[in-house]
Design a protein around this motif. Structure first.
Motif, PDB file in Angstrom:
ATOM      1  N   ALA A 199      -4.333  -7.635  37.004  1.00 15.64           N
ATOM      2  CA  ALA A 199      -3.168  -8.184  36.306  1.00 15.64           C
ATOM      3  C   ALA A 199      -3.566  -8.770  34.959  1.00 15.64           C
ATOM      4  O   ALA A 199      -4.737  -9.074  34.706  1.00 15.64           O
ATOM      5  CB  ALA A 199      -2.507  -9.246  37.178  1.00 15.64           C
ATOM      6  N   ASN A 200      -2.588  -8.954  34.088  1.00 13.22           N
ATOM      7  CA  ASN A 200      -2.890  -9.379  32.718  1.00 13.22           C
ATOM      8  C   ASN A 200      -3.322 -10.835  32.597  1.00 13.22           C
ATOM      9  O   ASN A 200      -3.645 -11.290  31.504  1.00 13.22           O
ATOM     10  CB  ASN A 200      -1.692  -9.113  31.783  1.00 13.22           C
ATOM     11  CG  ASN A 200      -0.418  -9.818  32.231  1.00 13.22           C
ATOM     12  OD1 ASN A 200      -0.470 -10.737  33.045  1.00 13.22           O
ATOM     13  ND2 ASN A 200       0.712  -9.375  31.698  1.00 13.22           N
ATOM     14  N   ASP A 201      -3.338 -11.568  33.701  1.00 16.68           N
ATOM     15  CA  ASP A 201      -3.861 -12.933  33.631  1.00 16.68           C
ATOM     16  C   ASP A 201      -5.390 -12.960  33.708  1.00 16.68           C
ATOM     17  O   ASP A 201      -6.005 -13.994  33.453  1.00 16.68           O
ATOM     18  CB  ASP A 201      -3.268 -13.817  34.734  1.00 16.68           C
ATOM     19  CG  ASP A 201      -3.593 -13.312  36.128  1.00 16.68           C
ATOM     20  OD1 ASP A 201      -3.624 -12.080  36.321  1.00 16.68           O
ATOM     21  OD2 ASP A 201      -3.804 -14.145  37.036  1.00 16.68           O
ATOM     22  N   ASP A 204      -7.279  -8.378  29.753  1.00 16.44           N
ATOM     23  CA  ASP A 204      -6.435  -8.379  28.551  1.00 16.44           C
ATOM     24  C   ASP A 204      -6.025  -6.971  28.130  1.00 16.44           C
ATOM     25  O   ASP A 204      -6.366  -5.975  28.791  1.00 16.44           O
ATOM     26  CB  ASP A 204      -7.136  -9.121  27.403  1.00 16.44           C
ATOM     27  CG  ASP A 204      -8.397  -8.417  26.904  1.00 16.44           C
ATOM     28  OD1 ASP A 204      -8.558  -7.200  27.126  1.00 16.44           O
ATOM     29  OD2 ASP A 204      -9.234  -9.106  26.285  1.00 16.44           O
ATOM     30  N   ALA A 205      -5.302  -6.879  27.028  1.00 18.50           N
ATOM     31  CA  ALA A 205      -4.769  -5.605  26.556  1.00 18.50           C
ATOM     32  C   ALA A 205      -5.861  -4.619  26.167  1.00 18.50           C
ATOM     33  O   ALA A 205      -5.620  -3.409  26.088  1.00 18.50           O
ATOM     34  CB  ALA A 205      -3.832  -5.847  25.367  1.00 18.50           C
ATOM     35  N   ASN A 206      -7.065  -5.116  25.922  1.00 17.28           N
ATOM     36  CA  ASN A 206      -8.199  -4.251  25.578  1.00 17.28           C
ATOM     37  C   ASN A 206      -8.989  -3.813  26.809  1.00 17.28           C
ATOM     38  O   ASN A 206     -10.035  -3.170  26.690  1.00 17.28           O
ATOM     39  CB  ASN A 206      -9.142  -4.980  24.614  1.00 17.28           C
ATOM     40  CG  ASN A 206      -8.475  -5.295  23.291  1.00 17.28           C
ATOM     41  OD1 ASN A 206      -7.830  -4.433  22.693  1.00 17.28           O
ATOM     42  ND2 ASN A 206      -8.615  -6.527  22.835  1.00 17.28           N
ATOM     43  N   GLY A 207      -8.480  -4.178  27.987  1.00 11.23           N
ATOM     44  CA  GLY A 207      -9.169  -3.818  29.221  1.00 11.23           C
ATOM     45  C   GLY A 207     -10.399  -4.655  29.484  1.00 11.23           C
ATOM     46  O   GLY A 207     -11.305  -4.230  30.210  1.00 11.23           O
TER      47      GLY A 207
END
Length: 237
Positions: A199-201, A204-207
Motif C-alpha cells: 500500500a502507498n503508506d 511510494d509512487a517510485n516503488g
C-alpha cells in the motif's frame, strides 16, 4: 619465550564464533556469501571497548558500524520477544495457517537476533527488557496490528540504516535480512487486509519502501521497551 597477550580484534572474535553461528546463518537464509563475508572481517574502527556501557543515559549502542549492528540487534530482540509471546499465548480463534505463519516469523526473528548477538560477541548490548502492556495478545486485531507496525518499522529501519554502514560486508548481510523482514510485512498486511501488501503508506509512487532514521525508529520502538537505549553515538550520515 613469553608473549604478551592481546585482546582479540572484533574480526577475530567473529571468526572464532563461526561454528556456533553457522546454524543461525543457515536457518535465516544468511549462509553462503554471508559466512564468507563476515568470517573475513578484520575489525571495525571507531568503537571503543566501553562504547556499549549502561549508564544513566541508557544502554549505549556504540558508534560506527558496531553501533548500527547493535541498533539492528535491539530491534530484532524486540521482534523476537513479541512473536515468542504471540505463540505462547495464542489469540482467540487463531487458525492453523496463522499459527504456522506466525511460528515461522518467530523463528526467523530469533535467528536474526542470535545472529547479531553472536556476530557482535563482546560488543553486543545486553538483553533488553520489553513492555508489551499495551498489546492485547488475546485478540487477533491487536496482535496483527502490532505485528504490522513492528514489521513496517523494521523494514524502514534497515532501509534508513543501510547508508550509515561503512563496511560493504555488513550492508550485504543487512540487505539479506531486510528482504526477509519485507516478506513478513507483506504477509501480515495480507492477513489484515487483502491486497494491502504494498500500500502507498509504505511504498511510494517510485516503488520505493519508506526509510526512517535510527532516532525516528527508536522513538516508536521505545513504547515497547522498558530498557532505555542511548543512540547518541550512532553515525548520522
Amino acid at each position: 619465550m613469553n608473549r604478551k597477550s592481546k585482546e582479540p580484534s572484533f574480526g577475530e572474535e567473529l571468526a572464532q564464533s563461526q561454528v556456533s553461528r553457522r546454524k543461525f546463518l543457515h536457518f535465516s537464509g544468511l549462509a553462503g556469501v554471508s559466512v564468507l563475508a563476515i568470517g573475513s572481517m578484520t575489525g571495525i574502527q571507531g568503537c571503543k571497548k566501553d562504547d556499549t556501557t549502561n549508564n544513566n543515559d541508557g544502554i549505549n549502542l556504540g558508534s560506527g558500524d558496531v553501533g548500527i549492528l547493535n541498533y539492528a540487534y535491539a530491534l530484532e530482540q524486540l521482534e523476537a520477544a513479541f512473536y515468542t509471546q504471540v505463540i505462547q499465548s495464542q489469540y482467540s480463534g487463531i487458525t492453523a495457517a496463522e499459527t504456522s505463519y506466525l511460528t515461522d516469523i518467530r523463528d526467523h526473528e530469533i535467528a536474526h537476533r542470535e545472529f547479531f548477538k553472536t556476530a557482535l560477541g563482546t560488543k553486543a548490548i545486553q538483553a533488553l527488557e520489553v513492555d508489551f502492556s499495551s498489546i492485547n495478545f488475546g485478540t487477533r486485531a491487536s496482535v496483527l496490528a502490532t505485528a504490522k507496525a513492528f514489521e513496517d518499522l523494521g523494514v524502514s529501519a534497515y532501509n534508513g540504516a543501510g547508508k550509515l554502514l561503512t563496511d560493504a560486508n555488513y550492508l550485504l548481510v543487512a540487505g539479506k535480512i531486510v528482504s526477509v523482514e519485507a516478506r513478513h510485512a507483506a504477509l501480515i498486511r495480507e492477513l489484515l487486509s487483502p491486497n494491502s501488501f504494498a500500500a502507498n503508506d509504505v511504498v511510494d509512487a517510485n516503488g520505493l519502501d519508506k526509510a526512517r532514521t535510527p532516532g525516528e525508529v527508536l522513538s516508536i520502538a521505545g513504547t515497547y521497551l522498558k530498557s532505555k537505549l542511548n543512540a547518541s553515538n550512532l553515525p548520522t550520515s
